[in-house]
Design a protein around this motif. Structure first.
Motif, PDB file in Angstrom:
ATOM      1  N   ARG A 126       2.253   9.395  -6.745  1.00  0.00           N
ATOM      2  CA  ARG A 126       2.706  10.781  -6.585  1.00  0.00           C
ATOM      3  C   ARG A 126       3.902  11.040  -7.481  1.00  0.00           C
ATOM      4  N   ARG A 127       3.951  12.226  -8.012  1.00  0.00           N
ATOM      5  CA  ARG A 127       5.100  12.635  -8.815  1.00  0.00           C
ATOM      6  C   ARG A 127       5.929  13.618  -8.007  1.00  0.00           C
ATOM      7  N   PRO A 128       7.233  13.518  -8.060  1.00  0.00           N
ATOM      8  CA  PRO A 128       8.068  14.480  -7.334  1.00  0.00           C
ATOM      9  C   PRO A 128       7.836  15.906  -7.845  1.00  0.00           C
ATOM     10  N   GLY A 129       7.737  16.844  -6.930  1.00  0.00           N
ATOM     11  CA  GLY A 129       7.572  18.236  -7.301  1.00  0.00           C
ATOM     12  C   GLY A 129       6.149  18.624  -7.655  1.00  0.00           C
ATOM     13  N   ALA A 130       5.221  17.706  -7.588  1.00  0.00           N
ATOM     14  CA  ALA A 130       3.836  18.001  -7.959  1.00  0.00           C
ATOM     15  C   ALA A 130       3.062  18.582  -6.792  1.00  0.00           C
ATOM     16  N   GLY A 131       3.704  18.739  -5.653  1.00  0.00           N
ATOM     17  CA  GLY A 131       3.006  19.264  -4.491  1.00  0.00           C
ATOM     18  C   GLY A 131       2.323  18.144  -3.737  1.00  0.00           C
ATOM     19  N   ALA A 132       1.341  18.526  -2.954  1.00  0.00           N
ATOM     20  CA  ALA A 132       0.669  17.546  -2.106  1.00  0.00           C
ATOM     21  C   ALA A 132      -0.404  16.776  -2.862  1.00  0.00           C
ATOM     22  N   ARG A 169       0.834  -1.209   0.000  1.00  0.00           N
ATOM     23  CA  ARG A 169       0.000   0.000   0.000  1.00  0.00           C
ATOM     24  C   ARG A 169       0.865   1.255   0.000  1.00  0.00           C
ATOM     25  N   LYS A 170       1.909   1.240   0.829  1.00  0.00           N
ATOM     26  CA  LYS A 170       2.812   2.393   0.872  1.00  0.00           C
ATOM     27  C   LYS A 170       3.461   2.621  -0.489  1.00  0.00           C
TER      28      LYS A 170
END
Length: 100
Positions: free
Chosen positions: A71-77, A63-64
């Motif tokens: 998520r993509r790096p730099g895409a924010g939260a 799951r983790k």
């Protein structure tokens, strides 16, 4: 050859057939060894007393990893999949409206 389609000992072609069978058996041995090792590892896992905890830990870890993968790096939260869904919805909404 006999009527059954098998050669009798001492007939021509017997040594070639025997050699081909020996080569085939040599190719199968590493595969059989790997299968035996896999079966032994599986049996070892099944004998563990903490099998339930091991399974739970594995599910949590998957799951983790899944959450990190979305998520993509730099895409924010914001989640990458949520971003893509929002963009697709905006595109569909804008295509439905007449252009000025």
């Amino acid at each position: 050859m006999s009527q059954t389609g098998h050669e009798r000992p001492g007939q021509p072609g017997q040594s070639a057939q025997h050699e081909q069978h020996a080569q085939h058996a040599q190719l199968e041995q590493p595969t059989l060894d790997r299968l035996r090792q896999s079966a032994e590892r599986a049996q070892d896992v099944l004998r563990r007393s903490d099998l339930r905890e091991l399974l739970t830990d594995g599910v949590v870890e998957l799951r983790k990893r899944g959450e990190l993968a979305t998520r993509r790096p730099g895409a924010g939260a914001e989640d990458h999949l949520e971003t893509m869904a929002r963009r697709a919805a905006e595109r569909v909404a804008s295509e439905g409206q007449p252009r000025a």
